[in-house]
Write a protein that holds these residues in place. Structure first.
Motif, PDB file in Angstrom:
ATOM      1  N   VAL A 158       0.834  -1.203   0.000  1.00 49.68           N
ATOM      2  CA  VAL A 158       0.000   0.000   0.000  1.00 49.68           C
ATOM      3  C   VAL A 158       0.866   1.249   0.000  1.00 49.68           C
ATOM      4  O   VAL A 158       0.593   2.211  -0.730  1.00 49.68           O
ATOM      5  CB  VAL A 158      -0.952  -0.001   1.212  1.00 49.68           C
ATOM      6  CG1 VAL A 158      -1.673   1.340   1.333  1.00 49.68           C
ATOM      7  CG2 VAL A 158      -1.971  -1.134   1.104  1.00 49.68           C
ATOM      8  N   ARG A 159       1.928   1.260   0.783  1.00 53.63           N
ATOM      9  CA  ARG A 159       2.839   2.413   0.816  1.00 53.63           C
ATOM     10  C   ARG A 159       3.435   2.674  -0.572  1.00 53.63           C
ATOM     11  O   ARG A 159       3.552   3.834  -1.009  1.00 53.63           O
ATOM     12  CB  ARG A 159       3.969   2.163   1.812  1.00 53.63           C
ATOM     13  CG  ARG A 159       3.540   2.181   3.273  1.00 53.63           C
ATOM     14  CD  ARG A 159       4.739   2.046   4.198  1.00 53.63           C
ATOM     15  NE  ARG A 159       4.320   1.904   5.581  1.00 53.63           N
ATOM     16  CZ  ARG A 159       4.246   0.747   6.236  1.00 53.63           C
ATOM     17  NH1 ARG A 159       4.611  -0.373   5.623  1.00 53.63           N
ATOM     18  NH2 ARG A 159       3.841   0.717   7.492  1.00 53.63           N
ATOM     19  N   ALA A 160       3.806   1.621  -1.265  1.00 55.20           N
ATOM     20  CA  ALA A 160       4.398   1.780  -2.598  1.00 55.20           C
ATOM     21  C   ALA A 160       3.397   2.399  -3.565  1.00 55.20           C
ATOM     22  O   ALA A 160       3.762   3.243  -4.403  1.00 55.20           O
ATOM     23  CB  ALA A 160       4.879   0.431  -3.117  1.00 55.20           C
ATOM     24  N   LEU A 161       2.131   2.021  -3.457  1.00 59.07           N
ATOM     25  CA  LEU A 161       1.112   2.594  -4.337  1.00 59.07           C
ATOM     26  C   LEU A 161       0.846   4.052  -3.987  1.00 59.07           C
ATOM     27  O   LEU A 161       0.691   4.897  -4.875  1.00 59.07           O
ATOM     28  CB  LEU A 161      -0.174   1.779  -4.243  1.00 59.07           C
ATOM     29  CG  LEU A 161      -0.092   0.336  -4.763  1.00 59.07           C
ATOM     30  CD1 LEU A 161      -1.365  -0.419  -4.435  1.00 59.07           C
ATOM     31  CD2 LEU A 161       0.176   0.314  -6.262  1.00 59.07           C
ATOM     32  N   LEU A 162       0.815   4.381  -2.690  1.00 56.14           N
ATOM     33  CA  LEU A 162       0.604   5.766  -2.275  1.00 56.14           C
ATOM     34  C   LEU A 162       1.761   6.659  -2.704  1.00 56.14           C
ATOM     35  O   LEU A 162       1.573   7.855  -2.978  1.00 56.14           O
ATOM     36  CB  LEU A 162       0.431   5.839  -0.755  1.00 56.14           C
ATOM     37  CG  LEU A 162      -0.878   5.281  -0.189  1.00 56.14           C
ATOM     38  CD1 LEU A 162      -0.837   5.292   1.333  1.00 56.14           C
ATOM     39  CD2 LEU A 162      -2.079   6.059  -0.701  1.00 56.14           C
ATOM     40  N   ALA A 163       2.943   6.105  -2.769  1.00 56.09           N
ATOM     41  CA  ALA A 163       4.121   6.891  -3.145  1.00 56.09           C
ATOM     42  C   ALA A 163       4.042   7.388  -4.581  1.00 56.09           C
ATOM     43  O   ALA A 163       4.775   8.310  -4.960  1.00 56.09           O
ATOM     44  CB  ALA A 163       5.379   6.062  -2.943  1.00 56.09           C
ATOM     45  N   LYS A 164       3.161   6.802  -5.389  1.00 58.25           N
ATOM     46  CA  LYS A 164       3.034   7.212  -6.788  1.00 58.25           C
ATOM     47  C   LYS A 164       2.250   8.512  -6.941  1.00 58.25           C
ATOM     48  O   LYS A 164       2.129   9.048  -8.047  1.00 58.25           O
ATOM     49  CB  LYS A 164       2.382   6.085  -7.600  1.00 58.25           C
ATOM     50  CG  LYS A 164       3.212   4.803  -7.633  1.00 58.25           C
ATOM     51  CD  LYS A 164       2.535   3.730  -8.445  1.00 58.25           C
ATOM     52  CE  LYS A 164       3.353   2.454  -8.444  1.00 58.25           C
ATOM     53  NZ  LYS A 164       4.680   2.634  -9.069  1.00 58.25           N
ATOM     54  N   GLY A 165       1.684   9.032  -5.837  1.00 57.44           N
ATOM     55  CA  GLY A 165       0.985  10.311  -5.896  1.00 57.44           C
ATOM     56  C   GLY A 165      -0.502  10.175  -6.123  1.00 57.44           C
ATOM     57  O   GLY A 165      -1.081   9.093  -6.017  1.00 57.44           O
ATOM     58  N   ASP A 166      -1.138  11.303  -6.484  1.00 48.76           N
ATOM     59  CA  ASP A 166      -2.592  11.371  -6.566  1.00 48.76           C
ATOM     60  C   ASP A 166      -3.174  11.040  -7.937  1.00 48.76           C
ATOM     61  O   ASP A 166      -4.387  11.154  -8.136  1.00 48.76           O
ATOM     62  CB  ASP A 166      -3.064  12.775  -6.172  1.00 48.76           C
ATOM     63  CG  ASP A 166      -3.171  12.944  -4.658  1.00 48.76           C
ATOM     64  OD1 ASP A 166      -3.078  11.926  -3.951  1.00 48.76           O
ATOM     65  OD2 ASP A 166      -3.343  14.082  -4.200  1.00 48.76           O
ATOM     66  N   ALA A 167      -2.348  10.635  -8.863  1.00 53.92           N
ATOM     67  CA  ALA A 167      -2.870  10.299 -10.186  1.00 53.92           C
ATOM     68  C   ALA A 167      -3.880   9.159 -10.079  1.00 53.92           C
ATOM     69  O   ALA A 167      -3.640   8.156  -9.398  1.00 53.92           O
ATOM     70  CB  ALA A 167      -1.723   9.904 -11.113  1.00 53.92           C
ATOM     71  N   ASP A 168      -5.021   9.321 -10.724  1.00 57.89           N
ATOM     72  CA  ASP A 168      -6.073   8.298 -10.787  1.00 57.89           C
ATOM     73  C   ASP A 168      -6.695   7.979  -9.429  1.00 57.89           C
ATOM     74  O   ASP A 168      -7.276   6.915  -9.240  1.00 57.89           O
ATOM     75  CB  ASP A 168      -5.537   7.001 -11.413  1.00 57.89           C
ATOM     76  CG  ASP A 168      -5.002   7.222 -12.820  1.00 57.89           C
ATOM     77  OD1 ASP A 168      -5.695   7.894 -13.606  1.00 57.89           O
ATOM     78  OD2 ASP A 168      -3.892   6.752 -13.103  1.00 57.89           O
ATOM     79  N   THR A 169      -6.568   8.873  -8.458  1.00 62.38           N
ATOM     80  CA  THR A 169      -7.231   8.662  -7.168  1.00 62.38           C
ATOM     81  C   THR A 169      -8.648   9.225  -7.214  1.00 62.38           C
ATOM     82  O   THR A 169      -9.033   9.911  -8.159  1.00 62.38           O
ATOM     83  CB  THR A 169      -6.439   9.322  -6.028  1.00 62.38           C
ATOM     84  OG1 THR A 169      -6.261  10.715  -6.315  1.00 62.38           O
ATOM     85  CG2 THR A 169      -5.078   8.657  -5.843  1.00 62.38           C
ATOM     86  N   LEU A 170      -9.415   8.942  -6.175  1.00 63.77           N
ATOM     87  CA  LEU A 170     -10.821   9.313  -6.130  1.00 63.77           C
ATOM     88  C   LEU A 170     -11.064  10.348  -5.033  1.00 63.77           C
ATOM     89  O   LEU A 170     -10.422  10.314  -3.983  1.00 63.77           O
ATOM     90  CB  LEU A 170     -11.676   8.075  -5.834  1.00 63.77           C
ATOM     91  CG  LEU A 170     -11.508   6.888  -6.796  1.00 63.77           C
ATOM     92  CD1 LEU A 170     -12.158   5.642  -6.200  1.00 63.77           C
ATOM     93  CD2 LEU A 170     -12.115   7.219  -8.145  1.00 63.77           C
ATOM     94  N   ALA A 171     -12.005  11.246  -5.281  1.00 65.73           N
ATOM     95  CA  ALA A 171     -12.393  12.206  -4.253  1.00 65.73           C
ATOM     96  C   ALA A 171     -13.311  11.515  -3.246  1.00 65.73           C
ATOM     97  O   ALA A 171     -14.144  10.678  -3.607  1.00 65.73           O
ATOM     98  CB  ALA A 171     -13.117  13.395  -4.879  1.00 65.73           C
TER      99      ALA A 171
END
Length: 340
Positions: A95-108
């Motif tokens: 999960v940390r590795a995925l969060l490190a990629k930033g806010d691209a394609d995240t949801l509000a």
């Protein structure tokens, strides 16, 4: 989605959710981070719940979708919080590795519905009674003769799985069932691995994280109606809101957390876990004696003083009331009492 709900879910300055429909302070909901990622469960439309994580800017990373896009094979099922919990430290690293990629394609947050972090538990919620001395004392007179002796061990009971409710979902109110619905802000322990007869000194090795829970209680059923049944009084459907997420144990100072309940903006409970009679490790160790705990088990650790039943005159929740359950630094639940 209503404008009120959108306003409520917006992160103001990245650190608080504004409760537009309730007078009083903003609801503290610190954004997630990479070191101690807040993990949650959410729905989009009518789809089944999925596992997410809160980003540093307060958006939701859809863990399964993000892993698929990155070509990452996860060690857990991204549709199951219990699967993530069971996978342990490796899952949190992913999960940390995925969060490190930033806010691209995240949801509000405003575009999804947060469910309880554990939306479909297979076992009852465990709970501890009388774990703050002042709460024990405020209820002593109500228990009658012989009910005022401090327990030597944690007093355990359970809430049925049907009590589990989302952090922002309504709590059903049926006057034919109960008219004495009360609040109980509590710290929830989430067990991380299977264990039995766990030594107190090793108890924290078995804790995955912590969440916020309200042990909402029908006092008339618990005390008198139907013969004074704790299990029944604690187990009405929807009377156990939990969330908004789980914070990993390493990111929580569980011995110094401020628990706050507000009803329509008025503070009803405001107390610190420093005052717990039985501390978290003791609770985990004692519950595990002769009884195996499993990943995803939830233990509500008891409520501080300030319950409605002990007030003079007693105060109870009624339709239209908004109950906010906050643990400062962890998050806030906001649940409207709604007639059914």
């Amino acid at each position: 989605m209503s404008e009120t709900r959108r306003n409520f879910l917006k992160l103001g300055a990245g650190v608080a959710i504004a409760a537009a429909s309730v007078a009083g302070p903003a609801i503290a909901a610190p954004p997630g981070g990479i070191e101690h990622p807040r993990v949650l469960s959410f729905r989009r439309g009518q789809a089944a719940p999925r596992v997410g994580a809160l980003t540093a800017s307060g958006r939701i990373c859809d863990v399964g979708a993000a892993a698929k896009k990155a070509g990452t094979k996860l060690s857990f099922d991204p549709n199951s919080m219990v699967s993530l919990i069971s996978a342990g430290p490796r899952a949190l690293d992913e999960v940390r590795a995925l969060l490190a990629k930033g806010d691209a394609d995240t949801l509000a947050l405003a575009d999804v519905r947060l469910t309880s972090p554990l939306p479909s538990p297979t076992r009852n919620i465990y709970a501890v009674g009388w774990n703050y001395l002042e709460h024990f004392e405020e209820g002593a007179a109500l228990r009658g003769p012989g009910g005022a002796e401090l327990p030597e061990h944690p007093v355990f009971f359970t809430k049925a799985v049907g009590t589990v409710n989302g952090p922002f979902d309504p709590i059903p109110y049926d006057p034919a069932v109960s008219t004495s619905i009360d609040w109980e802000c509590e710290l929830a322990i989430v067990i991380g691995k299977r264990g039995k007869n766990i030594p107190e000194a090793r108890a924290m090795d078995y804790v995955f994280g912590f969440s916020v829970i309200n042990d909402t209680t029908a006092r008339d059923i618990q005390q008198k109606k139907h013969g004074g049944q704790w299990f029944k009084g604690k187990s009405l459907d929807g009377h156990g809101p939990m969330g908004p997420w789980i914070v990993p144990a390493a990111g929580v100072d569980y011995n110094n957390l401020q628990l706050i309940t507000r009803v329509n903006g008025a503070v009803k409970q405001d107390y610190n876990t420093k005052a717990m009679y039985f501390k978290v490790p003791r609770i985990v160790a004692e519950l595990s004696v002769g009884m195996e705990l499993e990943p995803g088990d939830v233990i509500a650790t008891g409520t501080p003083p300030g319950i409605g039943y002990a007030r003079k005159p007693p105060e109870f929740l009624k339709p239209g009331d908004v109950m906010e359950t906050e643990i400062v630094g962890m998050g806030t639940l906001r649940n409207e009492i709604k007639s059914v």
